[in-house]
Design an enzyme around this catalytic site. Sequence first.
Site, PDB file in Angstrom:
ATOM      1  CG  HIS A  12      -1.936  -1.111   1.205  1.00 42.87           C
ATOM      2  ND1 HIS A  12      -2.705  -1.441   2.308  1.00 42.87           N
ATOM      3  CD2 HIS A  12      -2.306  -1.981   0.230  1.00 42.87           C
ATOM      4  CE1 HIS A  12      -3.481  -2.474   2.023  1.00 42.87           C
ATOM      5  NE2 HIS A  12      -3.256  -2.816   0.755  1.00 42.87           N
ATOM      6  CE1 TYR A  13       4.281   1.408  -5.012  1.00 41.31           C
ATOM      7  CE2 TYR A  13       4.211  -0.719  -3.893  1.00 41.31           C
ATOM      8  CZ  TYR A  13       4.250   0.028  -5.059  1.00 41.31           C
ATOM      9  OH  TYR A  13       4.253  -0.606  -6.277  1.00 41.31           O
TER      10      TYR A  13
END
Length: 576
Positions: free
Chosen positions: A510-511
């Site tokens: 989930h960067y």
Amino acid sequence: MGLACKIFGACFVGILFFHGSCVSDRAPNYSFMHNATSAPTISYYDYIIVGGGTAGCPLAATLSHNASVLLLERGGSPYGNPNITNLANFGATLSDLSSTSPSQRFISEDGVINARARILGGGSCLNAGFYTRAAPEYVRAVGWDGRLANESYQWAERRVAFKPRMGQWQSAVRDGLVEAGVLPNNGFTYDHINGTKVGGTIFDQDGNRHTAADLLEYANPSGLTVLLHATAYKILFAIKARPKPVAHGVIYRDASGAKHRAYLKRGSKNEIIISSGALGSPQLLMLSGVGPAEQLRAHNITVVLDQPMVGQLMSDNPMNAIFIPSPLPVEVSLIQVVGITQFGTYIEAASGENFAGSPQRDYGMFSPKIGQLSTVPPKQRTPEALAKATELMSNLDQQAFQGGFILEKIMGPISTGHLELRTRSPKDNPSVTFNYFKEPQDLQRCVDGISTMEKVIDSKSFSKFRFDYMSVPQLLNMTASAPVNLLPRHYNSSQSLQDFCKDTVMTIWHYHGGCQVGSVVDRDYKVIGVDALRVIDGSTFNVSPGTNPQATVMMLGRYMGVNILRERLASEDQAK
């Protein structure tokens, strides 16, 4: 015809508002989708979108109804690939390290192994499928119109979101969360609400994945061209035409290496929109001359605009997990339940041998074959360590993989890092640093999350899926040491839990960041300091929305597509 009717009215009914149940499960026959090798050397469009991912697909589908749109995707099609389509094959694509894989592996400077999508549909083709919205407070803080955001979520949900089929193990995790005090029990909902809930999934009842590429079903076929295996190398700017540089074209190459140029047609509302993700969007801006001047000059890139915030404020939500062997068989499941705590930690779970990794399927959600190696500290996760862990895993008895993982992801996070170019090729990964747990509050949230997971594991509701003789400290040590016994510690105190968080940190993919609102783009996602250029994707997020961001990324593509069309149609009405 009025503006509202043009966007939402009868001319769109039957295209924009059908339900998933009315749509064939077969791969769509997109007449507008082509290999870039068939593209002309020079072409012209109203909008050029770089990146056919989770935001780019809904954005292109929406804009195609009142403009000509070119969507450039560096990867191929997800359709016909069972490793993408079938839930049971999750992880197979992530373990594919070939140059044509839909998943391009990268390793952050922190030592955590990660992946970026290289396929039409983007990360929605690779992820664990959980579908959940952002909190209303998040929507208000960002400045989105709540009504349009809600309509945009619903637009995506009619095509790609489903209620999961709950098995006994996921149900036990849900009930254990409630018993652990993660209250209330909110049942099934897409909404982000404190407490325990069952969220949506992009896997249907038959285990088939539905991706952002499916949202192209909404497109006007005559208004859209999708080119696959089209890698954008540079945004072209007219520098002397106006007080600010104006984006007017894109150079891209096809799979054979041939160069193509796509230009904007004449028109004040025509734009180039970058939707290449948290790594790809800042990278392309820098390659095009928009970024930190010193860094650009170091790579012999002509500076179009000195923008020092491009590539800054990069974040990745750290994930830590505990493996719980089960005396009973458990179902194969990805993320279905989430506990949204009051202290900023999200608790989720996955189960079944396919996702723990097994001798037959050693590419599970927490398998070293896909890079999720918690048995050695991040900086020591070398190719040799991965190979050793994979080999030892393949020699374990099948019984060793009967069980599941409970994991936690911290909200935010607060800790940030940065991205830098390594080379001038868009095919090469940039250098990225996330600085996991740099901020003490992030580390404390991890410790609090592990403590909540301990309560779930010790709960009566979960009791039949754990061995009585295995304490949580033993489970922690086992998670961090087997099958490669390099972390023989005993994590049973607050200080030790801090070590566990740092030693076993992995990514949950989930960067975000690198082109954030307020520093690189304005609230309309226009790149500050240049004209005719926007960035619309997760690189603009200050924090990751909701427990899992894909729903909001899809929503954002639709939401901004509607807003851009409103601007365009209003301008056309004024000109009449």
